[in-house]
Design a protein around this motif. Structure first.
Motif, PDB file in Angstrom:
ATOM      1  N   SER A   3      -6.334  -2.379  24.647  1.00  0.00           N
ATOM      2  CA  SER A   3      -6.697  -1.491  25.815  1.00  0.00           C
ATOM      3  C   SER A   3      -7.925  -0.641  25.443  1.00  0.00           C
ATOM      4  O   SER A   3      -8.388  -0.183  26.156  1.00  0.00           O
ATOM      5  CB  SER A   3      -5.347  -0.638  26.116  1.00  0.00           C
ATOM      6  OG  SER A   3      -4.988   0.164  24.892  1.00  0.00           O
ATOM      7  N   ASP A  55      -1.878  -4.662  22.118  1.00  0.00           N
ATOM      8  CA  ASP A  55      -1.742  -3.362  21.608  1.00  0.00           C
ATOM      9  C   ASP A  55      -0.511  -3.316  20.556  1.00  0.00           C
ATOM     10  O   ASP A  55       0.368  -4.108  20.756  1.00  0.00           O
ATOM     11  CB  ASP A  55      -1.422  -2.396  22.743  1.00  0.00           C
ATOM     12  CG  ASP A  55      -2.727  -1.756  23.388  1.00  0.00           C
ATOM     13  OD1 ASP A  55      -3.558  -2.544  23.308  1.00  0.00           O
ATOM     14  OD2 ASP A  55      -2.543  -1.002  24.368  1.00  0.00           O
ATOM     15  N   SER A  69      -3.581   2.600  19.938  1.00  0.00           N
ATOM     16  CA  SER A  69      -3.104   2.053  21.430  1.00  0.00           C
ATOM     17  C   SER A  69      -2.613   3.270  22.370  1.00  0.00           C
ATOM     18  O   SER A  69      -2.840   3.109  23.569  1.00  0.00           O
ATOM     19  CB  SER A  69      -1.971   1.212  21.117  1.00  0.00           C
ATOM     20  OG  SER A  69      -2.369   0.102  20.229  1.00  0.00           O
ATOM     21  N   MET A  87      -4.618   3.775  25.690  1.00  0.00           N
ATOM     22  CA  MET A  87      -4.041   3.529  27.073  1.00  0.00           C
ATOM     23  C   MET A  87      -3.908   4.769  27.807  1.00  0.00           C
ATOM     24  O   MET A  87      -3.939   4.752  29.224  1.00  0.00           O
ATOM     25  CB  MET A  87      -2.679   3.173  26.877  1.00  0.00           C
ATOM     26  CG  MET A  87      -1.726   2.611  28.081  1.00  0.00           C
ATOM     27  SD  MET A  87      -2.609   1.430  29.078  1.00  0.00           S
ATOM     28  CE  MET A  87      -2.262  -0.286  28.034  1.00  0.00           C
ATOM     29  N   LEU A 144       2.002  -0.675  34.942  1.00  0.00           N
ATOM     30  CA  LEU A 144       1.751  -1.309  33.775  1.00  0.00           C
ATOM     31  C   LEU A 144       2.751  -2.813  33.631  1.00  0.00           C
ATOM     32  O   LEU A 144       3.875  -2.585  33.923  1.00  0.00           O
ATOM     33  CB  LEU A 144       2.213  -0.446  32.593  1.00  0.00           C
ATOM     34  CG  LEU A 144       1.369   0.793  32.516  1.00  0.00           C
ATOM     35  CD1 LEU A 144       1.705   1.459  31.031  1.00  0.00           C
ATOM     36  CD2 LEU A 144      -0.262   0.656  32.592  1.00  0.00           C
ATOM     37  N   GLU A 175       4.217  -5.161  30.915  1.00  0.00           N
ATOM     38  CA  GLU A 175       4.685  -5.260  29.438  1.00  0.00           C
ATOM     39  C   GLU A 175       5.088  -6.838  29.200  1.00  0.00           C
ATOM     40  O   GLU A 175       6.411  -7.152  29.493  1.00  0.00           O
ATOM     41  CB  GLU A 175       5.762  -4.440  29.201  1.00  0.00           C
ATOM     42  CG  GLU A 175       5.365  -2.846  29.280  1.00  0.00           C
ATOM     43  CD  GLU A 175       3.848  -2.422  28.392  1.00  0.00           C
ATOM     44  OE1 GLU A 175       3.897  -3.259  27.470  1.00  0.00           O
ATOM     45  OE2 GLU A 175       3.512  -1.469  28.486  1.00  0.00           O
ATOM     46  N   GLN A 212       5.527  -1.369  24.223  1.00  0.00           N
ATOM     47  CA  GLN A 212       5.950  -0.652  25.513  1.00  0.00           C
ATOM     48  C   GLN A 212       6.436   0.668  25.267  1.00  0.00           C
ATOM     49  O   GLN A 212       6.264   1.453  26.051  1.00  0.00           O
ATOM     50  CB  GLN A 212       6.896  -1.560  26.340  1.00  0.00           C
ATOM     51  CG  GLN A 212       8.327  -1.966  25.685  1.00  0.00           C
ATOM     52  CD  GLN A 212       9.082  -2.729  26.191  1.00  0.00           C
ATOM     53  OE1 GLN A 212       8.697  -3.769  27.139  1.00  0.00           O
ATOM     54  NE2 GLN A 212      10.486  -2.843  26.270  1.00  0.00           N
ATOM     55  N   THR A 243       5.039   2.507  23.189  1.00  0.00           N
ATOM     56  CA  THR A 243       3.794   3.428  23.088  1.00  0.00           C
ATOM     57  C   THR A 243       3.185   3.683  24.381  1.00  0.00           C
ATOM     58  O   THR A 243       2.847   4.700  24.915  1.00  0.00           O
ATOM     59  CB  THR A 243       2.718   2.768  22.243  1.00  0.00           C
ATOM     60  OG1 THR A 243       3.116   2.590  20.898  1.00  0.00           O
ATOM     61  CG2 THR A 243       1.511   3.486  22.074  1.00  0.00           C
ATOM     62  N   HIS A 244       3.409   2.626  25.141  1.00  0.00           N
ATOM     63  CA  HIS A 244       2.829   2.702  26.743  1.00  0.00           C
ATOM     64  C   HIS A 244       3.598   3.576  27.314  1.00  0.00           C
ATOM     65  O   HIS A 244       3.011   4.136  28.538  1.00  0.00           O
ATOM     66  CB  HIS A 244       2.628   1.139  27.415  1.00  0.00           C
ATOM     67  CG  HIS A 244       1.449   0.456  26.539  1.00  0.00           C
ATOM     68  ND1 HIS A 244       1.572  -0.936  26.845  1.00  0.00           N
ATOM     69  CD2 HIS A 244       0.517   0.788  25.612  1.00  0.00           C
ATOM     70  CE1 HIS A 244       0.743  -1.359  26.116  1.00  0.00           C
ATOM     71  NE2 HIS A 244       0.101  -0.336  25.395  1.00  0.00           N
ATOM     72  N   VAL A 284       6.485   0.886  35.398  1.00  0.00           N
ATOM     73  CA  VAL A 284       6.291   0.047  33.921  1.00  0.00           C
ATOM     74  C   VAL A 284       7.501  -1.316  34.350  1.00  0.00           C
ATOM     75  O   VAL A 284       8.623  -0.854  34.664  1.00  0.00           O
ATOM     76  CB  VAL A 284       6.774   0.652  32.530  1.00  0.00           C
ATOM     77  CG1 VAL A 284       6.526  -0.578  31.690  1.00  0.00           C
ATOM     78  CG2 VAL A 284       5.664   1.611  32.551  1.00  0.00           C
TER      79      VAL A 284
END
Length: 467
Positions: free
Chosen positions: A185, A211, A218, A222, A240, A242, A255, A257-258, A269
């Motif tokens: 990302s 990531d 990351s 992101m 998003l 994943e 995921q 972290t995202h 997500v």
């Protein structure tokens, strides 16, 4: 006479019993049919686009209008017949032999964050109310989005979702699919303006399986990428996706972290990883059913992802009629926005102070305006940045040399070394796009790239990432 009537009566009873027995056998057989996981309707969808309405696998009839594609099979999983649930090999013949369907439990598990549905509802509403209103869908990411392991782009998740939208929401739809293998990302943040955002997409799917989880780089990247997308003046819906690596039987991605970015911003997500986790643990699904390697979904994996995407978006359709105008994005940043104003520099917007021996134009899709040398030497730039990243072309032909990167006379140390190798040991070439260094503040700096003396003198700089 009485005995004759008794015999006739007995025969009738026997025939009736036989009919009942046959009906029971047929009923059992039919109940087994509801467990058929391969349907001609789904194969038609994969090759020709998703049908309008939903196919009921038990009756063969279409159900009510725009709802998520579903299968009435009890598990939705086809066992390919091999032993290991994490076997990573599948032949081309196997890939074409059956398709994996999602179950209700898989679709439910895939919604890692429902998020704020206002934006996607408004896009659905605009498309449904005006069939001439064009909806632009952008899919943005790495090699999965690029199409690796899909037999053709027509069986790729981006095309399948576009086809569903065209058949169920509006045929006025444009698809932008931009993916570069091996990227993260951080790269996407710098490339987004040129790759997708200049087209003002209405819906943006972001997918970066490379990531790292629990990784600040990351998280920063992101955060910057999602904020950049949400800040567009046409207020796109951002979702998003994943995906997952299979590392020795462990399904892993970034995921967690995202989600630190998605939750505060209300970004939906969809987790393909979470949808397949329990079926694999329960032995209902094998990894090789959906991927031929450790990360890339095959046609069945792409079709499964599409089901999850369609399921989520379809769940928002009932809200569309009353959807209001989304608010402009104004949320406080999750991080310190260290990658703000990220962009890529190449020959189109940066002139070298001293081009040296890098006089040739470096090209490797999607980049066409870099700097290349076949005779070693050096090249010097003047750039303003706080964070510096490099995009280069790594090849597996063994002709590339190594370089050093100096900023204001001091060599950059990357991954424990002051040399960066342009060679790649995999079976394919690679766009290498990494962050080199982040300074405490923005400043104009002199950057010099030098090919290390040796037998290999070729090197391609495709661009610089600055923020």
């Amino acid at each position: 006479m009485k005995q004759q009537h008794q015999k006739i009566y007995n025969r009738k009873i026997f025939c009736l019993f036989s009919v009942i027995l046959c009906l029971c056998v047929v009923a059992v057989s039919l109940s087994g049919c509801t467990k058929t996981y391969v349907t001609s309707e789904w194969e038609e969808f994969v090759s020709e686009g998703m049908p309008e309405g939903i196919i009921d696998s038990a009756t063969g009839e279409k159900t009510a209008e725009n709802t998520a594609l579903q299968s009435n099979s009890s598990s939705g999983i086809k066992d390919g017949g091999k032993d290991s649930n994490t076997d990573n090999t599948a032949s081309a013949g196997e890939q074409e032999s059956y398709y994996v369907h999602s179950t209700e439990a898989m679709r439910k598990a895939s919604v890692l964050n429902k998020g704020d549905t206002t934006r996607i509802a408004s896009k659905i509403k605009a498309a449904l109310e005006n069939k001439n209103h064009n909806t632009t869908i952008a899919c943005f990411g790495d090699s999965i989005t690029e199409g690796s392991a899909a037999s053709s782009m027509s069986k790729h998740y981006s095309s399948l979702f576009r086809d569903w939208w065209s058949n169920n929401i509006s045929s006025a739809v444009t698809l932008i699919n931009k993916g570069v293998g091996g990227t993260i990302s951080y790269f996407g943040l710098h490339w987004a303006d040129e790759a997708i955002l200049k087209y003002k997409p209405d819906i943006i799917f972001i997918e970066y399986v490379n990531d790292k989880d629990e990784d600040n780089d990351s998280l920063y990247a992101m955060d910057g990428l999602v904020r950049k997308c949400l800040s567009l003046d046409n207020k796109p819906a951002v979702i998003l996706l994943e995906m997952s690596y299979n590392l020795n039987g462990t399904l892993s991605n970034a995921q967690k972290t995202h989600m630190k970015v998605a939750k505060p911003y209300g970004v939906p997500v969809i987790s393909w990883r979470d949808s397949i986790k329990n079926p694999i643990l329960n032995g209902e699904l094998k990894w090789r059913d959906v991927s031929p390697d450790i990360v890339h979904p095959n046609d069945k994996g792409h079709a499964l992802l599409t089901e999850l995407m369609v399921s989520y978006v379809s769940s928002v359709v009932p809200q569309a009629a009353t959807a209001g105008e989304p608010k402009a994005f104004s949320a406080a940043a999750v991080t310190d926005e260290r990658y703000k104003n990220a962009k890529i520099l190449d020959r189109s917007n940066l002139t070298a102070v001293d081009e040296g021996s890098f006089t040739a134009v470096a090209k490797a899709d999607p980049f066409q305006n870099g700097w290349a040398t076949t005779s070693g030497g050096s090249i010097t730039f003047k750039m303003g940045f706080k964070t510096l990243g490099l995009i280069m072309h790594k090849t597996n032909d063994g002709v590339n040399g190594k370089i050093t990167v100096e900023v204001d006379g001091k060599k950059i140390i990357y991954d424990g070394s002051d040399e960066i190798d342009g060679n790649w040991n995999e079976s394919y070439d690679n766009i290498w796009a990494k962050r080199l260094y982040t300074y405490d503040s923005y400043a104009e700096r002199t950057v010099k790239v030098t090919v290390v003396n040796g037998a290999l003198d070729d090197f391609k700089i495709l661009g610089w990432m600055i923020s």
